[in-house]
Design an enzyme around this catalytic site. Structure first.
Site, PDB file in Angstrom:
ATOM      1  N   LYS A   1      54.645 186.099  26.063  1.00  0.00           N
ATOM      2  CA  LYS A   1      55.996 186.583  26.350  1.00  0.00           C
ATOM      3  C   LYS A   1      56.025 188.087  26.096  1.00  0.00           C
ATOM      4  O   LYS A   1      55.797 188.545  24.984  1.00  0.00           O
ATOM      5  CB  LYS A   1      57.004 185.874  25.453  1.00  0.00           C
TER       6      LYS A   1
ATOM      7  N   LYS B   1      55.800 184.885  30.724  1.00  0.00           N
ATOM      8  CA  LYS B   1      57.157 185.352  30.982  1.00  0.00           C
ATOM      9  C   LYS B   1      57.225 186.857  30.816  1.00  0.00           C
ATOM     10  O   LYS B   1      56.728 187.348  29.808  1.00  0.00           O
ATOM     11  CB  LYS B   1      58.077 184.659  29.977  1.00  0.00           C
TER      12      LYS B   1
HETATM   13  C1  PBG Z   1      64.886 184.170  23.813  1.00  0.00           C
HETATM   14  C2  PBG Z   1      64.815 184.163  25.298  1.00  0.00           C
HETATM   15  C3  PBG Z   1      65.035 185.247  26.149  1.00  0.00           C
HETATM   16  C4  PBG Z   1      64.847 184.759  27.441  1.00  0.00           C
HETATM   17  C5  PBG Z   1      64.529 183.416  27.345  1.00  0.00           C
HETATM   18  N1  PBG Z   1      64.494 183.070  26.012  1.00  0.00           N
HETATM   19  C6  PBG Z   1      65.483 186.616  25.859  1.00  0.00           C
HETATM   20  C7  PBG Z   1      64.618 187.528  25.103  1.00  0.00           C
HETATM   21  O1  PBG Z   1      63.521 187.213  24.680  1.00  0.00           O
HETATM   22  O2  PBG Z   1      65.061 188.649  24.877  1.00  0.00           O
HETATM   23  C8  PBG Z   1      64.992 185.575  28.683  1.00  0.00           C
HETATM   24  C9  PBG Z   1      65.110 184.799  29.935  1.00  0.00           C
HETATM   25  C10 PBG Z   1      65.595 185.582  31.100  1.00  0.00           C
HETATM   26  O3  PBG Z   1      65.665 186.828  31.094  1.00  0.00           O
HETATM   27  O4  PBG Z   1      65.924 184.936  32.086  1.00  0.00           O
HETATM   28  N2  PBG Z   1      65.632 183.077  23.349  1.00  0.00           N
END
Ligand code: PBG
Length: 331
Positions: free
Chosen positions: A201, A254
């Site tokens: 991530k 991601k």
């Molecule tokens: C954290 C989380 C995020 C997203 C999914 N889970 C935000 C982050 O890490 O700042 C982002 C998903 C998206 O942008 O569609 N709980």
């Protein structure tokens, strides 16, 4: 090697020929729809930076999930906006928390859908960080306490499993969280609940619209101390191998579109089920260009999703899931 008689265009002259040699087939069964749920009833608030996406209350959520299931989409992933936020993110692991209620309501009313839950603290903490924040005694700086956070995340994952979640998906990026969650699930009789870890991530600007949707922007600092630097790919492999060692069943990359190379690397290296999260910014930029009449939304979306699958993703989490499901069934 040379193939002097080979003329690629021979197989491109009509749709039947093209479909005969098509290598990647996007299916509705690849897709997961992200949904946002908040307390209350009768609520369906459109998210301004993500047109066509809503914050639902549990009653309207059930209607939405039923429609998604009827489109043949196999799963949803839930994000909660709690009644109140606090330092320890207590609503994240409360038996009557918003996600716990949402899971139960869906399970009572819709049968043919997987309920996946995002396991993280950022939506539940008043500072909006993904973990427990403390002050460094020497410098006075805010720091995220990794190991304290693991305790909270484990409780959260267990409470989701107890409420009936089919898969838990930790997205916080703390070290050791997959192992901690696997352990607590196993100890409590949930050894069959799979973990889909947000393994690679990245600290990405593409999450901007999501933070409006989930009302979770960090109130100070950023997430670079726990999310990955966009420049790194070896590090993604290390993150994924740790998560697999700790018991992850599905590993996620991601965002998706700027990281297709990472999806391919991970697929080739580990041969594990790979999920790709096409995040809010990917959705919103296409939607905005579409609203300006600058591009053909449907064609862009199908090309993007096909590209993500071709890169090696088995599962695609996407705000386009419903649109794509409709287009796939009519094509
Ligand atoms: C954290 C989380 C995020 C997203 C999914 N889970 C935000 C982050 O890490 O700042 C982002 C998903 C998206 O942008 O569609 N709980």
């Amino acid at each position: 090697m040379r193939f002097p008689k080979y003329r690629p265009r021979r197989l491109r002259s009509n749709e039947l020929l093209r479909s005969l040699i098509r290598e990647t087939h996007l299916s509705v069964k690849d897709l997961i729809m992200p949904l946002f749920v908040r307390p209350g009833s009768g609520i369906k608030n459109e998210i301004s930076s993500m047109p066509g996406n809503y914050q639902f209350s549990t009653d309207t959520l059930v209607e939405e999930v039923r429609e998604i299931a009827n489109l043949g989409i196999p799963g949803v992933i839930l994000f909660g906006i709690p009644e109140k936020k606090d330092e320890l993110g207590t609503e994240a692991y409360a038996d009557d928390g918003i996600i716990q209620k949402a899971i139960k309501t869906i399970k009572e009313n819709v049968s043919n859908i997987l309920v996946i839950t995002d396991v993280c603290m950022c939506e539940y903490t008043d500072h909006g960080h993904c973990g427990y924040v403390k002050k460094d005694e020497k410098t006075g700086d805010h720091i995220i306490d990794n190991d304290e956070t693991l305790k909270l995340l484990s409780k959260e994952a267990l409470s989701h499993a107890k409420a009936g979640a089919d898969i838990v998906a930790p997205s916080d990026m703390m070290d050791g969280r997959v192992g901690a969650i696997r352990k607590i699930l196993d100890e409590n009789g949930y050894e069959n609940t799979p973990i889909m870890s947000y393994a690679a991530k990245y600290a990405s600007a593409f999450y901007g619209p999501f933070r409006d949707a989930a009302e979770s922007p960090p109130s100070f600092g950023d997430r670079k101390s726990y999310q990955m630097d966009a420049s790194n790919s070896n590090e993604a492999l290390r993150e994924v191998s740790l998560d697999i060692e700790e018991g992850a069943d599905i590993v996620m990359v991601k965002p998706a579109l700027p990281y297709l190379d990472i999806i391919r690397l991970i697929k080739d290296k580990f041969g594990y089920p790979v999920a790709a999260y096409s995040v809010s910014g990917e959705f919103s930029m296409v939607k905005a260009a579409h609203e300006k009449g600058w591009l053909d939304e449907k064609a862009i979306i199908m090309e993007s999703l096909t590209g993500i699958k071709r890169a090696g993703a088995d599962i695609i989490l996407t705000y386009w899931a419903k649109d794509a499901a409709r287009w796939l069934s009519s094509s």
